[in-house]
Design a protein around this motif. Sequence first.
Motif, PDB file in Angstrom:
ATOM      1  N   LEU A 106       0.843  -1.206   0.000  1.00  0.00           N
ATOM      2  CA  LEU A 106       0.000   0.000   0.000  1.00  0.00           C
ATOM      3  C   LEU A 106       0.874   1.250   0.000  1.00  0.00           C
ATOM      4  O   LEU A 106       0.577   2.236  -0.676  1.00  0.00           O
ATOM      5  CB  LEU A 106      -0.950   0.019   1.198  1.00  0.00           C
ATOM      6  N   ARG A 107       1.928   1.202   0.760  1.00  0.00           N
ATOM      7  CA  ARG A 107       2.866   2.327   0.819  1.00  0.00           C
ATOM      8  C   ARG A 107       3.366   2.679  -0.577  1.00  0.00           C
ATOM      9  O   ARG A 107       3.294   3.828  -1.016  1.00  0.00           O
ATOM     10  CB  ARG A 107       4.027   1.952   1.731  1.00  0.00           C
ATOM     11  N   ARG A 108       3.881   1.696  -1.279  1.00  0.00           N
ATOM     12  CA  ARG A 108       4.452   1.968  -2.608  1.00  0.00           C
ATOM     13  C   ARG A 108       3.375   2.343  -3.617  1.00  0.00           C
ATOM     14  O   ARG A 108       3.536   3.283  -4.394  1.00  0.00           O
ATOM     15  CB  ARG A 108       5.233   0.746  -3.086  1.00  0.00           C
ATOM     16  N   LEU A 109       2.276   1.599  -3.627  1.00  0.00           N
ATOM     17  CA  LEU A 109       1.227   1.843  -4.619  1.00  0.00           C
ATOM     18  C   LEU A 109       0.579   3.219  -4.461  1.00  0.00           C
ATOM     19  O   LEU A 109       0.426   3.949  -5.436  1.00  0.00           O
ATOM     20  CB  LEU A 109       0.140   0.763  -4.521  1.00  0.00           C
ATOM     21  N   VAL A 110       0.196   3.559  -3.238  1.00  0.00           N
ATOM     22  CA  VAL A 110      -0.599   4.770  -3.004  1.00  0.00           C
ATOM     23  C   VAL A 110       0.250   6.021  -2.862  1.00  0.00           C
ATOM     24  O   VAL A 110      -0.110   7.080  -3.384  1.00  0.00           O
ATOM     25  CB  VAL A 110      -1.498   4.578  -1.762  1.00  0.00           C
ATOM     26  N   TYR A 111       1.373   5.926  -2.168  1.00  0.00           N
ATOM     27  CA  TYR A 111       2.118   7.136  -1.827  1.00  0.00           C
ATOM     28  C   TYR A 111       3.338   7.392  -2.712  1.00  0.00           C
ATOM     29  O   TYR A 111       3.865   8.497  -2.710  1.00  0.00           O
ATOM     30  CB  TYR A 111       2.551   7.092  -0.361  1.00  0.00           C
ATOM     31  N   ILE A 112       3.778   6.382  -3.462  1.00  0.00           N
ATOM     32  CA  ILE A 112       4.952   6.574  -4.309  1.00  0.00           C
ATOM     33  C   ILE A 112       4.573   6.472  -5.788  1.00  0.00           C
ATOM     34  O   ILE A 112       4.788   7.408  -6.563  1.00  0.00           O
ATOM     35  CB  ILE A 112       6.065   5.569  -3.927  1.00  0.00           C
TER      36      ILE A 112
END
Length: 195
Positions: A106-112
């Motif tokens: 979720l970190r990589r998909l949504v925020y990066i």
Amino acid sequence: MSAKLTKAEQTLRTRRAILDRARQLFATKGYAATGTEEIINGLGITRGALYHQFHDKLGVFKAVVAEAYGEMTDYIHNQVETIEDPWEQLIVGCQAFLEIAQQGDLRRLVYIEAPAVLAAETLVEFDQYGFGLLYESIQTVVNEGKLNTIDAQGFAHLLNGSLNELAAWVAQSNDPQRLKTAQILVETLLIRHQR
């Protein structure tokens, strides 16, 4: 002996397989480094099937990110569902939103990846449901006299923007202290407006 799948069931199964594979690739390699051939490799489907379902790689990515936003909403809901006090729900919900910025894919998909690939309007569209819940929560604490603001909707936008910026900052690091700092900052912002 298993029953033969209907055309609709086959379509849903194909769609799910593409989304699961694409999510894993986008979360580990990123959008730019992932090709459509890599997404379908090993799934037993053609590139035409991918295009039929999603039109292109960007369509696949949008569908993956849309699901990720739904998971974020579910996560926040699970964190606040047993809390009865609306003020406490607001604080815990905001802190839970920030926690997502250090959670795996979720970190990589949504925020990066999403901010680098998708148009701002698309991200706002994905965030509408979450923003609606935030606004509703703020309106509740305003109505109960627990939050002092000149405008509940404006405050919801202020808080939503702050949360998005803090989450992006948290996502840039694996340091749990950064998450803790962001959570304290958002709680401080809310407490300063508490009645």
